[in-house]
Design an enzyme around this catalytic site. Structure first.
Site, PDB file in Angstrom:
ATOM      1  N   CYS A 404      -6.016  -7.292 -69.093  1.00 12.06           N
ATOM      2  CA  CYS A 404      -4.911  -6.359 -68.478  1.00 12.06           C
ATOM      3  C   CYS A 404      -3.930  -6.126 -69.265  1.00 12.06           C
ATOM      4  O   CYS A 404      -2.669  -5.769 -68.907  1.00 12.06           O
ATOM      5  CB  CYS A 404      -4.399  -7.775 -67.586  1.00 12.06           C
ATOM      6  N   SER A 434      12.765   2.149 -53.314  1.00 11.80           N
ATOM      7  CA  SER A 434      11.273   2.446 -52.803  1.00 11.80           C
ATOM      8  C   SER A 434      10.568   2.636 -53.694  1.00 11.80           C
ATOM      9  O   SER A 434       9.742   3.569 -54.125  1.00 11.80           O
ATOM     10  CB  SER A 434      11.219   3.865 -51.906  1.00 11.80           C
ATOM     11  N   ASP A 454       4.336   3.148 -69.028  1.00 13.37           N
ATOM     12  CA  ASP A 454       3.321   2.413 -69.050  1.00 13.37           C
ATOM     13  C   ASP A 454       3.011   2.008 -70.379  1.00 13.37           C
ATOM     14  O   ASP A 454       2.795   2.903 -71.388  1.00 13.37           O
ATOM     15  CB  ASP A 454       2.176   2.911 -68.472  1.00 13.37           C
ATOM     16  N   ASP A 477       0.025   7.816 -63.715  1.00 13.28           N
ATOM     17  CA  ASP A 477       1.114   7.594 -62.755  1.00 13.28           C
ATOM     18  C   ASP A 477       1.677   9.007 -62.296  1.00 13.28           C
ATOM     19  O   ASP A 477       1.847   9.186 -60.823  1.00 13.28           O
ATOM     20  CB  ASP A 477       2.288   6.867 -63.472  1.00 13.28           C
TER      21      ASP A 477
END
Ligand SMILES: Cc1cc2nc3c(=O)[nH]c(=O)nc-3n(C[C@H](O)[C@H](O)[C@H](O)COP(=O)(O)OP(=O)(O)OC[C@H]3O[C@@H](n4cnc5c(N)ncnc54)[C@H](O)[C@@H]3O)c2cc1C
Length: 736
Positions: A404, A434, A454, A477
């Site tokens: 991970c 949001s 990231d 992303d």
């Protein structure tokens, strides 16, 4: 990957008989403050002693193979899959194709030899590379049989030495035992000399000739092939010509072309010349072993027995050279045992002038070969860091599998976000109120700045590869939203080490990243690097987006089809890799998938006005899908059997492997609707498997589905759909 950077680098080029020994010794007794890297052109090494037996059906292919991905992971050796194209002797660097050079303090070259081919011979079947020989042979036999339509196949094996004799007998056996009789070939063994097995005792030659005759194999002596024309037309020195259906080259050893590009002294045949210490006569930092090396003043054949016996001497000399001690001399043994497999559970044994052809000789050979392979096919998990150092309340990072990238769990994020009380800012169009894959900042009317961060801890011991994956993972992303990346800021936590080692590490990471950033016009404009216990790398990406048209996570509609653009399983495969359980056959597709950019699939989705998209990363498919569903109140139905999987993922899950983040992902997705039968299926765990550089999850209307699938340049798969919300606790329903 956890420790400080070592001061010495030993690099092995090739993973043949001698180097396999060094890799194995590394597990038992690594040299302190030293890193061992193996550069190989294949992720599997093949043991030639069992190759003919595998052809005859005495072994299955895996019995003759050393899985380098597992062996190196098990022994703590860095494995680099690359092609060497040159050598900077003064700079002590091996130059690689398509990636940065690798620095060494000591280098050992052991890339074997190739069969000698006459002009035009390249179109025939060479026994090297041995890793692919049996597959290539099988394809060529099938093609030739189809071409010959019922006629007996004419097979020429060129070379009447030990390997030619073994292959001739075992190929004939292969046809008898594995293919039907109708396809029995006519095999001809061709040699330039006057007899088989030149240099071996007369009795051994007679035994081999008798076996060849018994098998109905034709012999053609004094037949030197001068050249080959039109693929299979053999032109002999005496002017004769013959066109068999297939030609196998088992001729004497010639040096691989690369040896001529290493800028080191060669012997008269073109092999790397060494002294008895196995050091190149041109550089005492370079060793050459096995078929590749030629010890000055010694006469010995190119045979595996010598390569094997050089293993312990090379190991000792590498260690001594690092410690500045005098080196050992290697002497080729004058007498050695030879065992030739005749494919019929017998072998021809030769030792000190005595020869036998019998079943017991085969059993002896089988025992020796199996024992040898057993040493290299034990892929125990590498030892974990000493866990006693960490207290019970500390998170034990040594136990993090890395599948991970050491990502913090969703729970941690959920717990920490409420503390982040911030005032509302008009220019923040999309922020933590949001949450999505990126944040959006208003710049000028109609245009926003897209931002995303990231990074992960190292899960592969190859900084160039890690840099590539980190860049793709970070870019994903923005792609997933239909935003255009413009620039990147790097984040690096570097292991402690000398400036030189750290600089080398950071340059390799950055070179990998630039390899992915350059084609999409993204410069690295800055960043921050610190030192820490575990190598960590990633990026903040800045880009442009149209706030009105981005593909938000939540814009789902009833009736949408759910499309996943990459197979799942990177988490469990990387977790298995940490335990030396990820096979070479699984590793290559895993790496290829992580290196697949989401750019094209995202562009296709954006152009087709797909409303909702996300990329599947650390929280797994279920976690990311729930994030999409939550705001809409709609329900998704996923079919477990339709989920695309990476090779090996299902088997590993069944065997109990999973990433350290998987249980917490599962916990965060409590209450998924599925039958009790599904709960028990190990495959269900794939829903919670964290992905590294995972695919896009797209919600597309039915009328755009076909076009989207045809335009995605990945294995895009329909995995389910969106239906009306239900009263049940969960809005994610899993069916078989
Ligand atoms: C069919 C057959 C049967 C044989 N049987 C016997 C036997 O019973 N006994 C015996 O003593 N000898 C035998 N030999 C000879 C023996 O195979 C060789 O002498 C032995 O393999 C040499 O070992 P090596 O480590 O030098 O090279 P190899 O075992 O050939 O290993 C070299 C490795 O380097 C890799 N490599 C090659 N080029 C590159 C590159 N450019 N970059 C990175 N990696 C590279 C290869 O993939 C390979 O894994 C046999 C040979 C054949 C063909």
């Amino acid at each position: 990957m956890n420790d400080s950077l070592p001061n010495h680098d030993i690099v092995l080029l090739g993973a043949g008989h001698t180097h396999a020994h060094i890799i194995r010794m590394w597990r038992m007794k690594p040299i302190p403050d030293t890193r061992l890297t193996c550069i190989s052109d294949h992720m599997i090494a093949t043991y030639s002693g069992m190759m003919a037996g595998t052809l005859a059906g005495q072994y299955v292919p895996s019995e003759m193979q050393i899985d380098l991905v597992r062996l190196c992971a098990s022994c703590g050796v860095r494995l680099v899959h690359a092609k060497v194209i040159g050598h900077d002797v003064g700079g002590r660097r091996l130059l690689l194709e398509d990636r940065p050079a690798v620095h060494y303090d000591l280098l050992s070259v052991g890339i074997g030899s190739r069969p000698m081919l006459p002009p035009g011979g390249e179109t025939g079947l060479s026994i090297k590379p041995m890793q692919t020989f049996l597959d290539r042979l099988s394809t060529v036999i099938d093609d030739s049989l189809a071409r010959c339509s019922g006629k007996a196949l004419q097979v020429a094996i060129v070379g009447g030495g030990a390997s030619g004799v073994e292959i001739a007998c075992c190929l004939q056996q292969h046809f008898t035992s594995s293919r039907n009789d109708a396809s029995a070939p006519i095999i001809t063994l061709i040699d330039a000399g006057e007899q088989l097995l030149a240099g071996m005792p007369a009795r051994t030659q007679q035994l081999a000739a008798r076996e060849i005759q018994r098998r109905g194999i034709q012999l053609r002596f004094n037949s030197r092939i001068e050249r080959v024309e039109d693929e299979r037309q053999l032109i002999f020195e005496d002017g004769q010509q013959w066109q068999p259906d297939l030609v196998i080259w088992a001729t004497s050893a010639k040096p691989p072309t690369l040896l001529g590009q290493l800028e080191l002294p060669l012997d008269s045949r073109g092999f790397l010349q060494t002294s008895n210490t196995l050091q190149s006569t041109g550089s005492d930092r370079v060793f050459a072993v096995g078929d590749t090396g030629a010890v000055e003043g010694e006469r010995y054949a190119k045979a595996g027995v010598f390569a094997v016996r050089q293993g312990p001497v090379l190991w000792e000399n590498l260690r001594r050279k690092i410690h500045g001690e005098p080196l050992l001399d290697w002497k080729p043994q004058a007498q050695f045992l030879t065992l030739l497999n005749t494919g019929d559970q017998r072998a021809i044994l030769t030792y000190r002038g005595v020869s036998f052809h019998a079943g017991w000789c085969w059993r002896l050979k089988d025992r020796i070969d199996s024992k040898f392979m057993n040493m290299y096919q034990r892929y125990e998990p590498p030892e974990m860091m000493d866990a006693s150092a960490s207290s019970a309340t500390e998170i034990d990072l040594s136990k993090q599998c890395g599948g991970c990238g050491s990502k913090a769990s969703a729970r941690v994020l959920q717990k920490s976000l409420p503390a982040l009380q911030q005032a509302q800012h008009d220019h923040v169009l999309m922020g933590l109120d949001s949450p999505d894959d990126i944040a959006l900042l208003a710049t000028r009317p109609g245009l926003a700045t897209a931002v995303s961060t990231d990074f992960f801890s190292a899960f592969v011991d190859d900084p160039f590869l890690l840099g590539r994956i980190a860049a793709l993972n970070a870019l994903s992303d923005l792609f997933a939203k239909g935003a255009t990346p413009r620039a990147a800021l790097s984040i690096a936590v570097l292991s402690a080490g000398s400036d030189e080692q750290q600089a080398r590490l950071l340059s390799d990471l950055s070179a990998g990243a630039m390899r992915e950033f350059q084609p999409v016009g993204v410069p690295i404009i800055g960043g921050h690097s610190i030192m820490g216990p575990k190598l960590t790398f990633g990026f903040t990406i800045l880009g442009d987006a149209d706030a009105e048209s981005i593909m938000r996570k939540s814009s789902l509609s009833e009736g949408d089809c759910l499309v996943l653009t990459k197979p799942l399983g990177s988490g469990v495969l990387l977790a298995a890799h940490m335990q030396a359980a990820c096979r070479a056959a699984w590793w290559t597709p895993l790496v290829e998938t992580m290196l697949l950019s989401n750019q094209h699939a995202a562009a296709a989705a954006f152009e087709l006005e797909v409303a909702a998209a996300t990329d599947v990363t650390g929280f797994g498919l279920a976690g990311h899908l729930l994030e999409m569903l939550m705001p809409s109140g709609l329900t998704a139905e996923i079919s477990l059997s339709s989920l695309p999987l990476l090779p090996g993922a299902a088997e590993l899950l069944k065997n109990g492997f999973e990433s350290t983040l998987a249980p917490s992902n599962r916990e965060s997705c409590r209450g998924l609707k599925m039958s009790p039968e599904l709960h028990e299926k190990s495959l269900t765990k794939i829903l919670f498997d964290p992905q590294t550089s995972g695919g896009l999850l797209l919600a597309v209307s039915k009328n755009r589905l076909d076009e989207l699938l045809s335009r995605c340049e990945t294995q895009a798969t329909v995995i389910g759909g969106i239906v009306a919300g239900s009263d049940s606790e969960s809005n994610l329903s899993i069916v078989i």
